[in-house]
Design a protein around this motif. Structure first.
Motif, PDB file in Angstrom:
ATOM      1  N   PHE A 192       0.856  14.071   0.986  1.00  0.00           N
ATOM      2  CA  PHE A 192       0.048  13.270   0.071  1.00  0.00           C
ATOM      3  C   PHE A 192      -0.206  11.875   0.649  1.00  0.00           C
ATOM      4  O   PHE A 192      -1.329  11.370   0.612  1.00  0.00           O
ATOM      5  N   ILE A 193       0.846  11.263   1.195  1.00  0.00           N
ATOM      6  CA  ILE A 193       0.697   9.921   1.772  1.00  0.00           C
ATOM      7  C   ILE A 193      -0.252   9.940   2.960  1.00  0.00           C
ATOM      8  O   ILE A 193      -1.094   9.045   3.128  1.00  0.00           O
ATOM      9  N   ASN A 194      -0.159  10.959   3.785  1.00  0.00           N
ATOM     10  CA  ASN A 194      -1.069  11.083   4.925  1.00  0.00           C
ATOM     11  C   ASN A 194      -2.519  11.152   4.470  1.00  0.00           C
ATOM     12  O   ASN A 194      -3.401  10.506   5.046  1.00  0.00           O
ATOM     13  N   GLN A 195      -2.769  11.930   3.439  1.00  0.00           N
ATOM     14  CA  GLN A 195      -4.141  12.076   2.929  1.00  0.00           C
ATOM     15  C   GLN A 195      -4.640  10.790   2.281  1.00  0.00           C
ATOM     16  O   GLN A 195      -5.760  10.357   2.516  1.00  0.00           O
ATOM     17  N   GLN A 196      -3.797  10.150   1.466  1.00  0.00           N
ATOM     18  CA  GLN A 196      -4.215   8.974   0.710  1.00  0.00           C
ATOM     19  C   GLN A 196      -4.379   7.741   1.589  1.00  0.00           C
ATOM     20  O   GLN A 196      -5.228   6.884   1.317  1.00  0.00           O
ATOM     21  N   MET A 197      -3.582   7.629   2.637  1.00  0.00           N
ATOM     22  CA  MET A 197      -3.620   6.429   3.477  1.00  0.00           C
ATOM     23  C   MET A 197      -4.447   6.622   4.739  1.00  0.00           C
ATOM     24  O   MET A 197      -4.443   5.766   5.631  1.00  0.00           O
ATOM     25  N   PHE A 198      -5.147   7.757   4.811  1.00  0.00           N
ATOM     26  CA  PHE A 198      -6.022   7.976   5.959  1.00  0.00           C
ATOM     27  C   PHE A 198      -7.132   6.916   5.961  1.00  0.00           C
ATOM     28  O   PHE A 198      -7.802   6.698   4.961  1.00  0.00           O
ATOM     29  N   GLY A 199      -7.312   6.249   7.077  1.00  0.00           N
ATOM     30  CA  GLY A 199      -8.332   5.209   7.174  1.00  0.00           C
ATOM     31  C   GLY A 199      -7.815   3.808   6.921  1.00  0.00           C
ATOM     32  O   GLY A 199      -8.558   2.823   7.119  1.00  0.00           O
ATOM     33  N   ILE A 214       0.836  -1.210   0.000  1.00  0.00           N
ATOM     34  CA  ILE A 214       0.000   0.000   0.000  1.00  0.00           C
ATOM     35  C   ILE A 214       0.867   1.255   0.000  1.00  0.00           C
ATOM     36  O   ILE A 214       0.609   2.210  -0.738  1.00  0.00           O
ATOM     37  N   LEU A 215       1.948   1.254   0.809  1.00  0.00           N
ATOM     38  CA  LEU A 215       2.818   2.432   0.847  1.00  0.00           C
ATOM     39  C   LEU A 215       3.512   2.642  -0.492  1.00  0.00           C
ATOM     40  O   LEU A 215       3.561   3.764  -1.010  1.00  0.00           O
ATOM     41  N   THR A 216       4.046   1.569  -1.075  1.00  0.00           N
ATOM     42  CA  THR A 216       4.771   1.708  -2.346  1.00  0.00           C
ATOM     43  C   THR A 216       3.858   2.245  -3.442  1.00  0.00           C
ATOM     44  O   THR A 216       4.254   3.131  -4.217  1.00  0.00           O
ATOM     45  N   ALA A 217       2.633   1.714  -3.510  1.00  0.00           N
ATOM     46  CA  ALA A 217       1.687   2.190  -4.522  1.00  0.00           C
ATOM     47  C   ALA A 217       1.377   3.666  -4.327  1.00  0.00           C
ATOM     48  O   ALA A 217       1.290   4.438  -5.294  1.00  0.00           O
ATOM     49  N   GLN A 259       2.362   6.996  -6.812  1.00  0.00           N
ATOM     50  CA  GLN A 259       1.358   7.972  -7.223  1.00  0.00           C
ATOM     51  C   GLN A 259       1.761   9.378  -6.797  1.00  0.00           C
ATOM     52  O   GLN A 259       1.654  10.344  -7.570  1.00  0.00           O
ATOM     53  N   GLY A 260       2.237   9.496  -5.584  1.00  0.00           N
ATOM     54  CA  GLY A 260       2.591  10.820  -5.050  1.00  0.00           C
ATOM     55  C   GLY A 260       3.828  11.416  -5.687  1.00  0.00           C
ATOM     56  O   GLY A 260       4.008  12.635  -5.666  1.00  0.00           O
ATOM     57  N   LEU A 261       4.703  10.582  -6.254  1.00  0.00           N
ATOM     58  CA  LEU A 261       5.932  11.075  -6.872  1.00  0.00           C
ATOM     59  C   LEU A 261       5.719  11.622  -8.278  1.00  0.00           C
ATOM     60  O   LEU A 261       6.647  12.197  -8.863  1.00  0.00           O
ATOM     61  N   ASP A 262       4.525  11.480  -8.816  1.00  0.00           N
ATOM     62  CA  ASP A 262       4.230  11.975 -10.164  1.00  0.00           C
ATOM     63  C   ASP A 262       4.163  13.508 -10.142  1.00  0.00           C
ATOM     64  O   ASP A 262       3.239  14.084  -9.567  1.00  0.00           O
ATOM     65  N   PRO A 263       5.105  14.205 -10.769  1.00  0.00           N
ATOM     66  CA  PRO A 263       5.117  15.677 -10.702  1.00  0.00           C
ATOM     67  C   PRO A 263       3.977  16.317 -11.484  1.00  0.00           C
ATOM     68  O   PRO A 263       3.665  17.485 -11.254  1.00  0.00           O
ATOM     69  N   HIS A 264       3.353  15.588 -12.401  1.00  0.00           N
ATOM     70  CA  HIS A 264       2.290  16.167 -13.215  1.00  0.00           C
ATOM     71  C   HIS A 264       1.001  16.385 -12.422  1.00  0.00           C
ATOM     72  O   HIS A 264       0.144  17.172 -12.843  1.00  0.00           O
ATOM     73  N   LYS A 306       5.996  17.560   0.557  1.00  0.00           N
ATOM     74  CA  LYS A 306       4.762  17.400  -0.202  1.00  0.00           C
ATOM     75  C   LYS A 306       4.353  15.924  -0.243  1.00  0.00           C
ATOM     76  O   LYS A 306       3.169  15.583  -0.128  1.00  0.00           O
ATOM     77  N   LEU A 307       5.342  15.057  -0.438  1.00  0.00           N
ATOM     78  CA  LEU A 307       5.060  13.623  -0.503  1.00  0.00           C
ATOM     79  C   LEU A 307       4.479  13.117   0.816  1.00  0.00           C
ATOM     80  O   LEU A 307       3.535  12.310   0.824  1.00  0.00           O
TER      81      LEU A 307
END
Length: 583
Positions: free
Chosen positions: A105-112, A78-81, A85-90, A101-102
């Motif tokens: 992003f990880i905090n927001q995406q992995m919440f829950g 889950i972390l690697t995925a 995603q978070g490393l994509d600069p676009h 920033k990363l």
């Protein structure tokens, strides 16, 4: 049986590795069960900086007592995925991703999720990915290594390439100069008057792109009146050939009308010297008690137009006077001041559409001009007010200059800086000062072409740059001025039960037996020039009378200037003591 030498690493070994590594930016990401143990005992493994500036990013997939999980559908943990995603600069608004920033992003995406990621970021920002990587930016080589910000200085015509955020005001001034021969540009101290006159109005006029033929006009100034405004006017070199700095940095020489026709003679006649016309009676030249500055038509015949100003076939003349308030703050000779005003108004009156006078002045000195009827009337009829910049204009002033030198400004930093200055009067120099500090710090970092919110927070932003500036200014004051400055700052501070705030004070209310008007005005002028306080002119102050209103430049000065906090503590103690004594 688990073989520690085969499947594990020693934290002491990791500590030694990081200590001895010459790598300035160190990244450790662990997507494995119980990886948070590294963070739990990171103090043991933390190598410190050992006198070196080290940036470090450590991310663990879960806490020490948790397991790291894989995607239900996919080939990664889950972390690697989430990392990929978070490393994509676009997907990033700035087009680049840092370790901070990363982490967000990880905090927001992995919440829950059933596992909680753990972070440790130290030092400056580490730029991980950048969509512009490998792209050659087309930059002017002449601007390479140039700081695009002006600290506490105003922008000059040579800095016009970096001047942004005042397009609307500049266009208004150009439209005024198209049809008017007198323009008064008034605004609070620190509102950007001097910059817009030089890097905005004059730069655009000399380009001739917005007003046809203005590149062929003759320009004098900007100059400041100083202690002797008539001498300052003569020193412009009006007469013969004037040295002008061209847009490309080359010195250009322009023909000018004879000085004797444009300026008062050494005998301080208010209109052109005898070489242009017979001098009028002295009684016609000097201002009356009502300060009417121009001689009446019955006193003299107007000189030939070719003598005083350009003829109908010649190009227009533009004279720019900045910091016009110096006529009151620095010129102590009232007669010379009167003659200077009369000279300017005479040129306006007789020049018609072939001459334009542009004045820049602090708004709080409008009341001083009211003592001169004709001058006040002119200002009232041709007034342009320098209003506070909008959020969009502030953003442009932050980002656009940086783009010219390949500098990227993090959007979060832009948003933060706008919020810190948008409602604070006279904060533009402080904005430029902080941006200059950020740029200077960035030049010694691994990311010299990026300004980040992290760096801003580390510097303290305006909250730290202000106290630093305040201490320098206060120490530079004369001994008799320091108590006055102390009183001014205390008067501008409203003591509160939970926090202290700014309050506005009328200058006239500060006069007492210890602090004369002369000493008060001298001290106020220095604090205004240093951008620590701002002044405005209001028709009615707190006591219902007209007056100059003082205001502190930013509440951050109240909150974070330690010297002022100490003064406030002593003041509060005295108030409480007096109340206790029944005084």
């Amino acid at each position: 049986m688990w073989d520690k030498s085969k499947w594990g690493v020693s934290l002491r070994w990791l500590r030694r590795l990081l200590q001895e590594s010459p790598v300035r930016q160190q990244i450790v990401w662990l997507d494995c069960c119980h990886s948070g143990e590294l963070l739990d005992i990171f103090d043991e493994a933390n190598p410190g900086q050992e006198g070196k500036a080290v940036e470090r990013s450590v991310i663990a997939a879960c806490r020490g007592f948790e397991v790291s999980r894989e995607q239900l559908q996919g080939e990664h943990g889950i972390l690697t995925a989430t990392l990929l995603q978070g490393l994509d600069p676009h997907r990033d608004v700035d087009g680049w991703v840092s370790n901070n920033k990363l982490a967000d992003f990880i905090n927001q995406q992995m919440f829950g999720e059933l596992q909680r990621p753990i972070f440790h970021n130290s030092g400056g920002a580490i730029i991980l990915t950048d969509k512009t990587h490998g792209v050659q930016l087309q930059l002017d080589p002449k601007l390479k290594g140039t700081c695009p910000y002006k600290s506490l200085n105003y922008f000059t015509q040579e800095d016009a390439v970096f001047f942004y955020g005042r397009r609307k005001l500049t266009d208004e001034l150009i439209n005024r100069i198209r049809t008017e021969n007198f323009i008064a540009v008034l605004g609070a101290s620190g509102s950007g008057k001097s910059s817009v006159l030089r890097a905005g109005l004059l730069d655009q006029l000399k380009r001739g792109q917005k007003l046809s033929g203005s590149d062929r006009w003759q320009y004098y100034g900007p100059f400041t009146p100083g202690e002797h405004p008539l001498e300052s006017l003569r020193e412009l070199g009006i007469g013969g050939r004037e040295r002008e700095m061209g847009r490309g940095g080359e010195v250009e020489l322009q023909n000018s009308p004879p000085a004797s026709c444009l300026l008062p003679s050494a005998s301080k006649n208010l209109l052109p010297s005898a070489s242009c016309l017979l001098p009028p009676p002295a009684s016609c030249l000097l201002p009356s008690a009502s300060k009417n500055l121009l001689p009446s038509a019955s006193c003299l015949l107007p000189p030939p137009a070719s003598c005083l100003l350009p003829s109908a076939s010649e190009q227009r003349v533009v004279l720019v006077v900045d910091q016009f308030e110096e006529c009151f703050t620095m010129c102590q000779d009232e007669q010379e001041r009167d003659e200077f005003f009369a000279c300017l108004l005479a040129m306006v009156a007789q020049g018609h559409d072939k001459f334009c006078l542009v004045l820049g002045m602090r708004a709080d000195f409008l009341g001083k001009c009211a003592e001169y009827a004709q001058l006040a009337e002119k200002i009232d009829q041709h007034l342009v007010t320098v209003k506070p910049m909008t959020s969009e204009e502030i953003e442009e002033a932050i980002t656009k200059p940086g783009e010219l030198v390949g500098l990227q400004v993090e959007q979060a930093l832009v948003t933060k800086m706008i919020g810190d200055v948008v409602d604070s009067p006279g904060s533009l120099p402080l904005l430029q000062y902080t941006l200059t500090e950020l740029w200077t710090e960035a030049q010694t970092s691994p990311n010299p072409n990026r300004l980040t919110l992290e760096s801003y927070n580390r510097l303290g932003g305006i909250e730290k740059t202000l106290p630093k500036r305040a201490n320098q200014v206060y120490k530079s004051l004369k001994e008799e001025e320091k108590p006055v400055a102390k009183r001014i700052f205390l008067e501008l501070t409203q003591l509160g039960e939970t926090s202290d705030t700014r309050r506005r004070v009328c200058k006239e209310d500060l006069i007492n037996s210890s602090h004369s008007l002369e000493l008060l005005e001298r001290t106020i002028e220095q604090l205004v020039r240093a951008k620590l306080i701002v002044t405005t002119n209001e028709s009615k102050s707190g006591n219902g009378k007209a007056g100059v209103i003082l205001d502190i430049v930013h509440e951050a000065l109240i909150r974070h200037w330690q010297e002022l906090r100490q003064w406030e503590t002593i003041k509060l103690w005295r108030i409480e003591t007096n109340l206790g004594l029944g005084l």
